[in-house]
Structures are given as C-alpha cells and as structure tokens.
Enzyme design. Structure first.
Site, mmCIF file in Angstrom:
data_model
loop_
_atom_site.group_PDB
_atom_site.id
_atom_site.type_symbol
_atom_site.label_atom_id
_atom_site.label_comp_id
_atom_site.label_asym_id
_atom_site.label_seq_id
_atom_site.Cartn_x
_atom_site.Cartn_y
_atom_site.Cartn_z
ATOM 1 N N ARG A 4 0.865 -1.179 0.000
ATOM 2 C CA ARG A 4 0.000 0.000 0.000
ATOM 3 C C ARG A 4 0.899 1.225 0.000
ATOM 4 O O ARG A 4 1.980 1.204 0.613
ATOM 5 C CB ARG A 4 -0.887 0.045 1.266
ATOM 6 C CG ARG A 4 -2.021 -0.944 1.297
ATOM 7 C CD ARG A 4 -3.090 -0.607 0.236
ATOM 8 N NE ARG A 4 -4.191 -1.548 0.255
ATOM 9 C CZ ARG A 4 -4.330 -2.568 -0.591
ATOM 10 N NH1 ARG A 4 -3.421 -2.799 -1.522
ATOM 11 N NH2 ARG A 4 -5.385 -3.357 -0.530
ATOM 12 N N GLU B 259 -4.008 7.747 -4.949
ATOM 13 C CA GLU B 259 -4.464 6.988 -6.123
ATOM 14 C C GLU B 259 -5.843 7.513 -6.514
ATOM 15 O O GLU B 259 -6.625 7.837 -5.628
ATOM 16 C CB GLU B 259 -4.553 5.488 -5.783
ATOM 17 C CG GLU B 259 -3.198 4.890 -5.449
ATOM 18 C CD GLU B 259 -3.284 3.403 -5.077
ATOM 19 O OE1 GLU B 259 -4.360 2.790 -5.238
ATOM 20 O OE2 GLU B 259 -2.268 2.867 -4.630
ATOM 21 N N HIS C 89 -1.907 0.121 -9.648
ATOM 22 C CA HIS C 89 -2.562 -0.694 -8.604
ATOM 23 C C HIS C 89 -3.435 -1.768 -9.267
ATOM 24 O O HIS C 89 -4.659 -1.781 -9.118
ATOM 25 C CB HIS C 89 -3.389 0.180 -7.644
ATOM 26 C CG HIS C 89 -3.780 -0.572 -6.392
ATOM 27 N ND1 HIS C 89 -4.081 0.044 -5.199
ATOM 28 C CD2 HIS C 89 -3.919 -1.889 -6.144
ATOM 29 C CE1 HIS C 89 -4.379 -0.852 -4.281
ATOM 30 N NE2 HIS C 89 -4.297 -2.043 -4.847
#
Ligand code: 8YV
Length: 327
Positions: free
Chosen positions: A232, A261, A279
């Site tokens: 993360r 993000e 991601h």
C-alpha cells in the site's frame, strides 16, 4: 421468501453481479444520484454490503445500516474497511485471500525485472529509434545471485520468495516473527534494507505499517538498490521516497501502489528511475473473476447458514431461520 436487501457500495464483475441480482434485492449506492435519499429509503433494511478493497466501507456508513449482518469485499486488503467497528457491532467481514497470490507475486517479480533490467527504458529505446541511431543500450543489472528482501512474508510474500528462488536470487525477509523457512530473517526493516539489492513490500496496509519505509530505511537500502511496492502507498513515506529517488539515495523504484491513487504525485511519475503500474497486480480477468465469485460465495454461505469461506474474524453464521421461508 423474504428478499434480502443488499447495498452495492462498489460492484464486482458483471457475471457475479448478475448472480447477486438473482438472489438479493440490490440497491446501487455506487451510482445512486442521491446517496442520502437511498439510505433514508432502504438503510434500515440492508443486511449485506458488497464492496471492494479499493472503495472500502466506512464506520459512517455502518452507522446508517442498523440491520447490517455482513460486508463482503473483493480484495485481500482491508485497510479501507472499518473492520473494528464492524466487529464491535457483530457484523461479519469477508475478503478474498489466496486466489490472488500468484498474480500479485508474478507482477511483483515483473516489477523487479522491469526495474533491474530497465525494461521501460529498453522499450522506449527501440520505439524511439535510439537503438538505430545510438547503438547498444547501456548495461543493466543481473538478478542472479542478488538479494531480494521481503517485508512481510505472508501468503503473497511467500509466492514472491518462491519465484525469486527460481530466479536464483537469495531471499531474506523481515516480519513480526521468524518463520520456519530457509530464508534469512532480519528482525529490523533497516537491517534487511541494508542487506537487500531489491526490497519488496508485501505487508498489509493500515496504521500498523504506516510510514514503515522512511528516510532511514531508504538510506539503508542505498544508491545501488531498488524498492518495489506491492503493498500500500501508506507503507512508504512518499516524500522521503521522492527525495531518495531524486538525489540518487536509492537506485530506483517500481510501484504498484501510491499515497494518492489514482493520481500519484507528479514528481514521482516524472522520475526516470521509477517503473509505474496502476494498482492492478491482481487485475487479470481470471483472478478478478475468482475474487468476485468469493464475494458471491461468502454471501451465499452466510445467508445459507453455513460457515463463511474467508471471515476476517471469528463470527458464527446465524442458524438458518425457517420462518423466513414461511412468510
Ligand atoms: C485490488 C488489492 O486492486 O486485493 C487487494 O488488496 O489491492 C487489489 O487486489 C483491490 O482490492 C480492488 O478493489
């Protein structure tokens, strides 16, 4: 039979949404033009929530759903889900572990290779015609014999380790405890970083790992080594990472996750020594289908009176209530 009302905070794949639609009365929170009005209408009837790790589930929304029994999320990470609040209320939470291990580990090794062998640079070199104009591209770095340090040797970290071993890399790791494996264990992240040629992050996100990789760890990693983040964005102190990348404090980075993000810091995305991925390490159609199916199967287990496939904490499935059938 009484229909079960389910709130869709974020949809799963279309086939699995269709399966849910056949079984539950679905309410689309994700696309509702007026979310407050939707909750005023059905909030007190909602017994299930469908979401994803990307979208998560907040304690504020939980407070608006007094009849909620279960939150089924697609994704292994649960840092965006108010798990403690759900647990305190006796609301079950499920995620989708294991089915994504291989894809995430494949992508992680892909990022290691892309960074160390400079694949994006090679791609640009051919595409731009520089190869024809300038001849051979500069040398890259071999993986063979190098040390790959893993932060968090869990289900995904173990798959990264297996692949790295097949690539003839030496594997070392850190984590809360030493494990019964042949890899070298370092109790501190800083010591592991010092030993590693490439440091791969596969630990969970959330408060326990926030800023785990900061200036000290990056300086221990050093100018000849790379950072690969599959975990993360929150695990890395991103300003410290940008500073290290800009100054040559570390050799480079390959990132699947970011502090912000889906619009990462432009300083990061402009740097030549960074490989970027959006991601999407579990984002193959096969794996996302398995993840979506686990959401369907967890809900079916819960409302069918069977044990959950992947509960985040121990919780007993309520006995099937025969009266529901008789209404
Ligand atoms: C997904 C992930 O991108 O599973 C996770 O924790 O980070 C990814 O597989 C995400 O959960 C999708 O919402």
């Amino acid at each position: 039979m009484t229909e079960i009302d389910a709130l869709v905070v974020q949809p799963i794949l279309p086939d699995q949404m269709a399966a849910l639609d056949r079984t539950y009365r679905l309410h689309r929170y994700d696309s509702a033009p007026d979310k407050a009005e939707l909750l005023r209408g059905v909030g007190d009837r909602i017994r299930a929530v469908v979401t994803t790790g990307g979208r998560g589930f907040t304690a504020e929304l939980l407070a608006r759903l007094p009849a909620l029994e279960i939150v089924a999320s697609s994704g292994v990470g649960t840092d965006t889900i108010a798990v403690d609040a759900c647990k305190a209320r006796g609301v079950a939470v499920t995620n989708t572990p294991d089915v994504l291990n291989d894809d995430v580990a494949d992508l992680g090794i892909g990022l290691v290779i892309a960074a160390m062998r400079e694949m994006p640079k090679g791609h640009d070199y051919v595409r731009s015609g520089d190869w024809g104009r300038q001849g051979m591209m500069g040398f890259t770095t071999t993986l063979t014999g190098k040390t790959l340090g893993i932060v968090g040797l869990g289900r995904i970290g173990t798959e990264v380790a297996n692949r790295a071993t097949a690539l003839k890399m030496r594997v070392a790791y850190t984590g809360r405890r030493r494990q019964p494996v042949d890899f070298d264990y370092y109790p501190s992240v800083e010591d592991l970083a010092r030993a590693a040629d490439v440091l791969v992050l596969t630990c969970p996100g959330g408060p326990a790992t926030r800023g785990l990789i900061g200036a000290a760890e990056l300086s221990a990693l050093g100018p000849k080594s790379w950072l690969v983040n599959l975990a993360r964005g929150s695990v890395v102190d991103e300003p410290a990472l940008i500073a290290a990348l800009e100054s040559g404090g570390i050799r480079g980075a390959a990132l699947d996750v970011y502090a912000s993000e889906p619009n990462p810091d432009p300083r990061l995305t402009r740097l030549p020594n960074v490989v970027l991925y959006p991601h999407h390490s579990s984002g193959s159609i096969e794996t996302r289908t398995r993840m979506s199916q686990m959401v369907v199967d967890n809900l079916a287990a819960w409302f069918g009176g069977r044990p959950l496939l992947s509960p985040l904490f121990a919780i007993e499935t309520p006995a099937f209530d025969i009266r529901e059938l008789q209404r």
